[in-house]
Design a protein around this motif. Structure first.
Motif, mmCIF file in Angstrom:
data_model
loop_
_atom_site.group_PDB
_atom_site.id
_atom_site.type_symbol
_atom_site.label_atom_id
_atom_site.label_comp_id
_atom_site.label_asym_id
_atom_site.label_seq_id
_atom_site.Cartn_x
_atom_site.Cartn_y
_atom_site.Cartn_z
ATOM 1 N N VAL A 216 0.852 -1.193 0.000
ATOM 2 C CA VAL A 216 0.000 0.000 0.000
ATOM 3 C C VAL A 216 0.882 1.236 0.000
ATOM 4 C CG1 VAL A 216 -1.901 -1.143 1.225
ATOM 5 C CG2 VAL A 216 -0.185 0.104 2.522
ATOM 6 N N VAL B 267 1.187 5.114 1.218
ATOM 7 C CA VAL B 267 0.610 6.081 2.160
ATOM 8 C C VAL B 267 1.466 7.336 2.159
ATOM 9 C CG1 VAL B 267 -0.324 4.267 3.656
ATOM 10 C CG2 VAL B 267 1.963 5.192 4.106
ATOM 11 N N ASN C 58 -2.739 4.586 10.185
ATOM 12 C CA ASN C 58 -4.075 4.653 9.586
ATOM 13 C C ASN C 58 -4.454 3.371 8.862
ATOM 14 O OD1 ASN C 58 -4.654 7.200 10.482
ATOM 15 N ND2 ASN C 58 -3.753 8.219 8.681
ATOM 16 N N VAL C 59 -3.449 2.724 8.260
ATOM 17 C CA VAL C 59 -3.714 1.479 7.543
ATOM 18 C C VAL C 59 -3.841 0.314 8.521
ATOM 19 C CG1 VAL C 59 -2.829 -0.150 5.836
ATOM 20 C CG2 VAL C 59 -2.508 2.323 5.495
ATOM 21 N N LEU D 235 -8.961 -3.369 2.572
ATOM 22 C CA LEU D 235 -8.210 -2.156 2.252
ATOM 23 C C LEU D 235 -8.876 -1.380 1.121
ATOM 24 C CD1 LEU D 235 -4.598 -3.592 2.529
ATOM 25 C CD2 LEU D 235 -5.680 -1.949 4.080
ATOM 26 N N ASN E 153 -11.816 0.460 2.140
ATOM 27 C CA ASN E 153 -11.490 1.667 2.912
ATOM 28 C C ASN E 153 -10.679 2.678 2.105
ATOM 29 O OD1 ASN E 153 -12.298 1.429 5.988
ATOM 30 N ND2 ASN E 153 -11.816 -0.636 5.236
ATOM 31 N N ILE F 70 -7.921 2.557 0.516
ATOM 32 C CA ILE F 70 -6.465 2.621 0.653
ATOM 33 C C ILE F 70 -5.870 2.252 -0.699
ATOM 34 C CG2 ILE F 70 -4.449 1.679 1.855
ATOM 35 C CD1 ILE F 70 -6.265 3.142 3.781
#
Lengths: 140, 434
Positions: A74, A76, A85-86, A127, A130, A132
């Motif tokens: 991911v 960020v 946050n993840v 994920l 959400n 991400i």
């Protein structure tokens, strides 16, 4: 949807990492990430290269025990709380992390987090739900 | 008390010979009539009970091998019906199957007597507290020492093995005079005492009866110095009886074999009996047992027998310390370990390991430690430590189940364990013991 990584079993023996990097170097393979999980008795080297298939082939030819594993990657923001946050989303959903590592692109203030969980597919779905940003492959 | 059975322990060689002859003749007839596998061995080479007239005819009889015990597992070699068998003991065999020995009441009495003789050699008497730190169980150490001490009328602390700090407390508080355990455990006790800030004067021990594993005279010096005792060697094996088959007297010049019960021979590579003073494989015939007597049982232990009068007054021949084995058996913390058992266990693990291995035995901090290097297969390897650890634990459990003792499993890369031409170097024994 997953990021491919190679994993290599390393005996706890002097010079073994050096032998591995020599094989990659001789075959002009570029390392993008590298990390080692070390225990008392053995280590697992994990790496992403610019050509994982070729890396697998040359390492196996050189007698290494290697396998390909899929990671969730991911992206960020490289700011305090970016990783948290993840992780808090996964934690809320009861997903446990087997291992995790990261690297940052300093120029555009973005960080890449790579991790391995047991329930990869479910984690990925959570994920995405959400919003991400999940990576398919790594290019630097 | 200097002897437990003075008349028998100091019997003249001539009288001993007649006693052995008389007992052997009876035994051979008894085996022929009651133990089918042994009768078959005799028939196969054309020997009948009537051919055995005295102890010199022993050499005419067929051998008994450890494989005979395995092939007739569990009860095939018993000479008595189960109602007459009082107890089982056993040790690990080559195939992972236990070597089972059945004892009648009479066998247990004989065993207790020879162990009583042995403990008296070390100074045990009615007033002594005997601390038994051999394991109690199928292994003969604990019960053997226990029964011998009980027969003498000593007071016994059946501590069994483990919990060393408590063992030291019991030895001190109960005023123990004699310690029975493996020599490596005796040294471990000494080590722990040192850590607790105790010196030899802080414990009442006078002597130790140490066996179940080979040890050196250097180790004896170390134990004697650090525990402030006389350290004596005791020998035995469950097939023959257990501890007390032979025992060292305070002259410390070999272990007296109780020949009125166990007749020893030492054989050369051609399996012909050797003369006193020559080194070879030790073979025993039990001439008084009736539960599972064995004729010419090949121990695979290598030693030398000595005759001649001993300053202690006993007439029974003495055997040297065991200087080696004719097979690849290892003795680790008193447990017999055969590499073939390990190999079978690795094969049972399936495709997570190759059948290639290396056994490493160390004496770390005075206790034997077994490590096994195994090669994880390419297929079994994954990227997570937890999965690799799970594989390691599965192998560890399989090996523990097979050997009966724990081993540290060291995972290696495939093809990394050295293959030598011909016989592979499977065992690295770093202990100094012979």
């Amino acid at each position: 949807m997953f990021v491919k990584q190679i994993a290599v079993f390393l005996e706890n023996r002097k010079g073994r990492i050096n032998e591995l990097t020599k094989v990659l170097s001789d075959n002009k393979i570029d390392l993008i990430t590298l990390s080692i999980a070390d225990t008392n008795d053995f280590g697992i080297l994990r790496a992403i290269t610019n050509d994982n298939e070729k890396a697998m082939r040359v390492l196996k030819d050189a007698g290494f025990t290697a396998t390909v594993a899929e990671l969730i990657g991911v992206e960020v923001s490289d700011i305090p709380g970016g990783l948290h946050n993840v992780l808090k989303i996964l934690d809320t959903e009861g997903i446990s992390i087997e291992y995790i590592y990261s690297f940052a692109h300093t120029k555009d203030k973005r960080a890449v987090i790579l991790f391995r969980v047991l329930e990869q597919a479910r984690a990925l779905e959570i994920l995405k739900r959400n919003k991400i940003k999940v990576l398919d492959n790594l290019t630097c | 008390m200097r002897y437990y059975q003075k008349k028998l322990e100091c019997i003249s060689r001539g009288e001993l010979r007649s006693l052995q002859s008389e007992r052997l003749v009876k035994l051979v007839r008894y085996m022929y009539d009651n133990v089918a596998p042994y009768r078959k061995k005799m028939v196969d080479i054309g020997i009948e009970p009537g051919d055995i007239k005295d102890i010199d005819d022993l050499k005419l009889l067929p051998f008994t091998e450890k494989t005979d015990l395995r092939d007739n597992y569990p009860f095939g070699l018993l000479a008595k019906p189960m109602k007459d068998i009082s107890r089982f003991h056993g040790s690990s065999g080559t195939s992972g199957k236990l070597t089972v020995v059945g004892y009648t009441k009479s066998d247990l009495k004989i065993w207790a007597q020879v162990m009583a003789r042995s403990l008296v050699m070390a100074g045990a008497d009615k007033d002594s507290v005997v601390h038994v730190a051999y394991g109690y169980g199928l292994f003969t150490g604990g019960f053997g020492a226990h029964m011998g001490a009980e027969l003498i009328g000593s007071t016994i602390t059946p501590a069994s093995s483990g919990n060393t700090a408590r063992q030291i407390m019991l030895i001190r508080d109960f005023n123990a005079k004699i310690l029975c355990c493996t020599p490596s455990y005796a040294l471990y006790i000494a080590e722990e005492m040192q850590k607790l800030g105790m010196s030899p004067e802080d414990i009442p021990l006078k002597a130790g009866v140490f066996g179940a594993e080979p040890w050196t005279n250097e180790m004896r010096d170390e134990i004697e110095k650090r525990l402030g005792i006389t350290a004596l060697d005791v020998y035995g094996l469950s097939e023959i009886s257990g501890p007390g088959v032979s025992m060292e007297c305070t002259v410390k010049n070999g272990m007296h074999i109780w020949e009125d019960h166990f007749v020893p021979e030492v054989l050369g590579a051609d399996l012909k009996p050797l003369k006193y003073g020559e080194k070879g494989e030790l073979v025993f015939t039990t001439i008084t047992k009736d539960g599972m007597p064995l004729i010419r049982y090949r121990t695979r232990d290598i030693c030398t027998l000595y005759d001649g009068k001993c300053a202690c007054g006993r007439t029974h021949v003495r055997m040297s310390k065991i200087v080696g084995r004719t097979d690849d058996m290892l003795i680790i913390r008193g447990i017999n370990v055969f590499p073939s058992q390990l190999e079978a266990a690795l094969i049972r693990c399936g495709n997570i390991v190759t059948p290639n291995y290396q056994i490493i035995v160390d004496r770390e901090g005075l206790l034997d430690r077994l490590s096994v290097k195994v090669e994880m297969s390419d297929e079994a390897f994954t990227d997570t430590v937890s999965e690799v650890e799970r594989i390691r634990k599965a192998i560890e459990k399989e090996i523990h189940d097979a050997l009966g003792i724990g081993a540290k499993i060291i995972l290696c890369e495939p093809r990394s364990i050295v293959r030598s031409e011909g016989k592979a170097v499977r065992i690295i024994d770093n202990r100094k013991k012979y």
